[in-house]
Design a protein around this motif. Sequence first.
Motif, PDB file in Angstrom:
ATOM      1  N   SER A  10      13.464 -23.881  22.237  1.00  9.25           N
ATOM      2  CA  SER A  10      14.085 -23.960  23.732  1.00  9.25           C
ATOM      3  C   SER A  10      13.187 -23.449  24.586  1.00  9.25           C
ATOM      4  CB  SER A  10      15.396 -23.217  24.025  1.00  9.25           C
ATOM      5  OG  SER A  10      15.645 -23.277  25.357  1.00  9.25           O
ATOM      6  N   ARG A  11      12.772 -23.941  25.574  1.00  3.39           N
ATOM      7  CA  ARG A  11      11.839 -23.340  26.679  1.00  3.39           C
ATOM      8  C   ARG A  11      12.262 -22.048  27.375  1.00  3.39           C
ATOM      9  NH1 ARG A  11      12.674 -27.859  31.670  1.00  3.39           N
ATOM     10  NH2 ARG A  11      14.854 -28.216  31.014  1.00  3.39           N
ATOM     11  N   PHE A  12      13.541 -21.714  27.088  1.00  4.23           N
ATOM     12  CA  PHE A  12      13.704 -20.556  27.674  1.00  4.23           C
ATOM     13  C   PHE A  12      13.907 -19.486  26.646  1.00  4.23           C
ATOM     14  CE2 PHE A  12      16.512 -23.636  30.257  1.00  4.23           C
ATOM     15  CZ  PHE A  12      15.744 -23.565  31.401  1.00  4.23           C
ATOM     16  N   ASP A  13      13.352 -19.774  25.535  1.00  3.32           N
ATOM     17  CA  ASP A  13      13.405 -18.646  24.298  1.00  3.32           C
ATOM     18  C   ASP A  13      12.223 -17.532  24.923  1.00  3.32           C
ATOM     19  OD1 ASP A  13      15.262 -19.608  22.839  1.00  3.32           O
ATOM     20  OD2 ASP A  13      13.725 -20.143  21.349  1.00  3.32           O
ATOM     21  N   THR A  14      11.349 -17.900  25.469  1.00  2.00           N
ATOM     22  CA  THR A  14      10.130 -16.889  25.724  1.00  2.00           C
ATOM     23  C   THR A  14      10.957 -15.964  26.990  1.00  2.00           C
ATOM     24  OG1 THR A  14       8.449 -18.215  25.550  1.00  2.00           O
ATOM     25  CG2 THR A  14       8.016 -16.388  26.833  1.00  2.00           C
ATOM     26  N   VAL A  15      11.659 -16.421  28.032  1.00  3.93           N
ATOM     27  CA  VAL A  15      12.207 -15.658  28.808  1.00  3.93           C
ATOM     28  C   VAL A  15      13.426 -14.732  28.256  1.00  3.93           C
ATOM     29  CG1 VAL A  15      13.853 -15.930  31.089  1.00  3.93           C
ATOM     30  CG2 VAL A  15      11.853 -17.595  30.575  1.00  3.93           C
ATOM     31  N   LYS A  16      13.927 -15.270  27.328  1.00  3.89           N
ATOM     32  CA  LYS A  16      15.199 -14.482  26.671  1.00  3.89           C
ATOM     33  C   LYS A  16      14.297 -13.385  25.863  1.00  3.89           C
ATOM     34  CE  LYS A  16      18.188 -18.239  26.132  1.00  3.89           C
ATOM     35  NZ  LYS A  16      18.921 -19.266  25.149  1.00  3.89           N
ATOM     36  N   TRP A  17      13.251 -13.565  25.237  1.00  2.00           N
ATOM     37  CA  TRP A  17      12.530 -12.583  24.617  1.00  2.00           C
ATOM     38  C   TRP A  17      12.133 -11.456  25.698  1.00  2.00           C
ATOM     39  CZ3 TRP A  17      13.671 -11.088  20.064  1.00  2.00           C
ATOM     40  CH2 TRP A  17      14.131 -12.202  19.044  1.00  2.00           C
ATOM     41  N   LEU A  18      11.531 -12.002  26.625  1.00  2.00           N
ATOM     42  CA  LEU A  18      11.097 -10.854  27.798  1.00  2.00           C
ATOM     43  C   LEU A  18      12.201 -10.038  28.266  1.00  2.00           C
ATOM     44  CD1 LEU A  18       8.565 -10.384  29.417  1.00  2.00           C
ATOM     45  CD2 LEU A  18       9.411 -11.847  31.061  1.00  2.00           C
ATOM     46  N   VAL A  19      13.397 -10.567  28.356  1.00  2.00           N
ATOM     47  CA  VAL A  19      14.670 -10.095  28.875  1.00  2.00           C
ATOM     48  C   VAL A  19      14.995  -9.059  27.727  1.00  2.00           C
ATOM     49  CG1 VAL A  19      17.266 -10.002  29.434  1.00  2.00           C
ATOM     50  CG2 VAL A  19      15.498 -11.786  30.165  1.00  2.00           C
ATOM     51  N   VAL A  20      14.851  -9.384  26.338  1.00  2.00           N
ATOM     52  CA  VAL A  20      15.287  -8.317  25.302  1.00  2.00           C
ATOM     53  C   VAL A  20      14.150  -7.245  25.517  1.00  2.00           C
ATOM     54  CG1 VAL A  20      15.222  -7.974  22.806  1.00  2.00           C
ATOM     55  CG2 VAL A  20      16.143 -10.170  23.875  1.00  2.00           C
ATOM     56  N   PHE A  21      12.811  -7.503  25.514  1.00  2.00           N
ATOM     57  CA  PHE A  21      11.891  -6.379  25.761  1.00  2.00           C
ATOM     58  C   PHE A  21      12.051  -5.594  26.717  1.00  2.00           C
ATOM     59  CE2 PHE A  21       9.585  -9.016  22.672  1.00  2.00           C
ATOM     60  CZ  PHE A  21       9.507  -8.800  21.654  1.00  2.00           C
ATOM     61  N   VAL A  22      12.231  -6.194  27.994  1.00  2.00           N
ATOM     62  CA  VAL A  22      12.660  -5.544  29.306  1.00  2.00           C
ATOM     63  C   VAL A  22      13.907  -4.403  29.031  1.00  2.00           C
ATOM     64  CG1 VAL A  22      13.533  -5.698  31.629  1.00  2.00           C
ATOM     65  CG2 VAL A  22      11.662  -6.959  30.801  1.00  2.00           C
ATOM     66  N   LEU A  23      14.863  -4.899  28.092  1.00  2.00           N
ATOM     67  CA  LEU A  23      16.221  -4.072  28.115  1.00  2.00           C
ATOM     68  C   LEU A  23      15.658  -2.908  27.178  1.00  2.00           C
ATOM     69  CD1 LEU A  23      18.972  -6.689  27.658  1.00  2.00           C
ATOM     70  CD2 LEU A  23      18.849  -5.107  29.378  1.00  2.00           C
ATOM     71  N   ILE A  24      14.855  -3.003  26.175  1.00  2.00           N
ATOM     72  CA  ILE A  24      14.588  -1.949  25.302  1.00  2.00           C
ATOM     73  C   ILE A  24      13.715  -0.876  26.051  1.00  2.00           C
ATOM     74  CG2 ILE A  24      13.033  -1.460  23.364  1.00  2.00           C
ATOM     75  CD1 ILE A  24      14.263  -4.127  21.949  1.00  2.00           C
ATOM     76  N   ALA A  53      20.932  -6.486  24.408  1.00  2.00           N
ATOM     77  CA  ALA A  53      19.608  -6.801  23.798  1.00  2.00           C
ATOM     78  C   ALA A  53      19.866  -7.839  22.554  1.00  2.00           C
ATOM     79  CB  ALA A  53      18.584  -5.810  23.511  1.00  2.00           C
ATOM     80  N   ALA A  54      20.771  -7.351  21.698  1.00  2.00           N
ATOM     81  CA  ALA A  54      21.152  -8.119  20.473  1.00  2.00           C
ATOM     82  C   ALA A  54      21.633  -9.455  20.710  1.00  2.00           C
ATOM     83  CB  ALA A  54      21.754  -7.410  19.541  1.00  2.00           C
ATOM     84  N   VAL A  55      22.606  -9.274  21.636  1.00  3.74           N
ATOM     85  CA  VAL A  55      23.267 -10.667  22.116  1.00  3.74           C
ATOM     86  C   VAL A  55      22.197 -11.711  22.583  1.00  3.74           C
ATOM     87  CG1 VAL A  55      24.867 -11.711  23.582  1.00  3.74           C
ATOM     88  CG2 VAL A  55      25.504  -9.590  22.369  1.00  3.74           C
ATOM     89  N   VAL A  56      21.442 -11.151  23.484  1.00  6.47           N
ATOM     90  CA  VAL A  56      20.535 -12.157  24.169  1.00  6.47           C
ATOM     91  C   VAL A  56      19.500 -12.658  22.897  1.00  6.47           C
ATOM     92  CG1 VAL A  56      18.299 -12.391  25.775  1.00  6.47           C
ATOM     93  CG2 VAL A  56      20.593 -11.156  26.458  1.00  6.47           C
ATOM     94  N   ALA A  57      19.112 -11.779  22.063  1.00  6.06           N
ATOM     95  CA  ALA A  57      18.182 -12.140  21.011  1.00  6.06           C
ATOM     96  C   ALA A  57      18.869 -13.217  20.234  1.00  6.06           C
ATOM     97  CB  ALA A  57      17.718 -11.006  20.381  1.00  6.06           C
ATOM     98  N   LEU A  58      19.997 -13.116  19.819  1.00  7.62           N
ATOM     99  CA  LEU A  58      20.673 -14.080  19.118  1.00  7.62           C
ATOM    100  C   LEU A  58      20.993 -15.375  19.706  1.00  7.62           C
ATOM    101  CD1 LEU A  58      23.486 -11.698  17.303  1.00  7.62           C
ATOM    102  CD2 LEU A  58      21.260 -12.819  16.342  1.00  7.62           C
ATOM    103  N   GLN A  59      20.666 -15.472  20.945  1.00  7.74           N
ATOM    104  CA  GLN A  59      20.549 -16.723  21.687  1.00  7.74           C
ATOM    105  C   GLN A  59      19.304 -17.606  21.512  1.00  7.74           C
ATOM    106  OE1 GLN A  59      23.625 -17.722  22.793  1.00  7.74           O
ATOM    107  NE2 GLN A  59      24.217 -15.671  21.896  1.00  7.74           N
ATOM    108  N   THR A  60      18.362 -17.002  20.884  1.00  6.69           N
ATOM    109  CA  THR A  60      17.090 -17.603  20.843  1.00  6.69           C
ATOM    110  C   THR A  60      17.140 -18.271  19.245  1.00  6.69           C
ATOM    111  OG1 THR A  60      16.048 -15.692  19.657  1.00  6.69           O
ATOM    112  CG2 THR A  60      15.809 -15.846  22.142  1.00  6.69           C
TER     113      THR A  60
END
Length: 122
Positions: A10-24, A53-60
């Motif tokens: 998805s084109r939003f996967d990069t944004v989702k991974w960025l959110v995961v790293f920001v949460l960490i 972060a895990a829930v967001v990562a599982l959405q990718t």
Amino acid sequence: MESKAVQSTSRFDTVKWLVVFVLIAVGVVGNQYFSAESVLYRVLALVALGLVAAVVALQTDRGRRFATLLKEARVEIRKVVWPTRPELVQTTIIVVVFVLVVALILWGMDSLISWLVAGFIG
């Protein structure tokens, strides 16, 4: 026929991974910043951030593939034939005895070589 690789991410996967790293990063910096607070509160906050972060990562796409991998691994583990306790004890004894025998052989060879070298050097 030419086939082109279809990008399934998805084109939003990069944004989702960025959110995961920001949460960490927020968890790490927040844990350092609130070091004077109770350990219980900091652990609870870290667990909550980790779950989000895990829930967001599982959405990718990669997160879904990882979840599928875990499910398949669980199915494969259930297919494994585990040894019985007597088999486990017997195998452990065989391994321990073999290691002791090899250790004694190596010790003997080392002692012999040391004795020969000491005799040769004088």
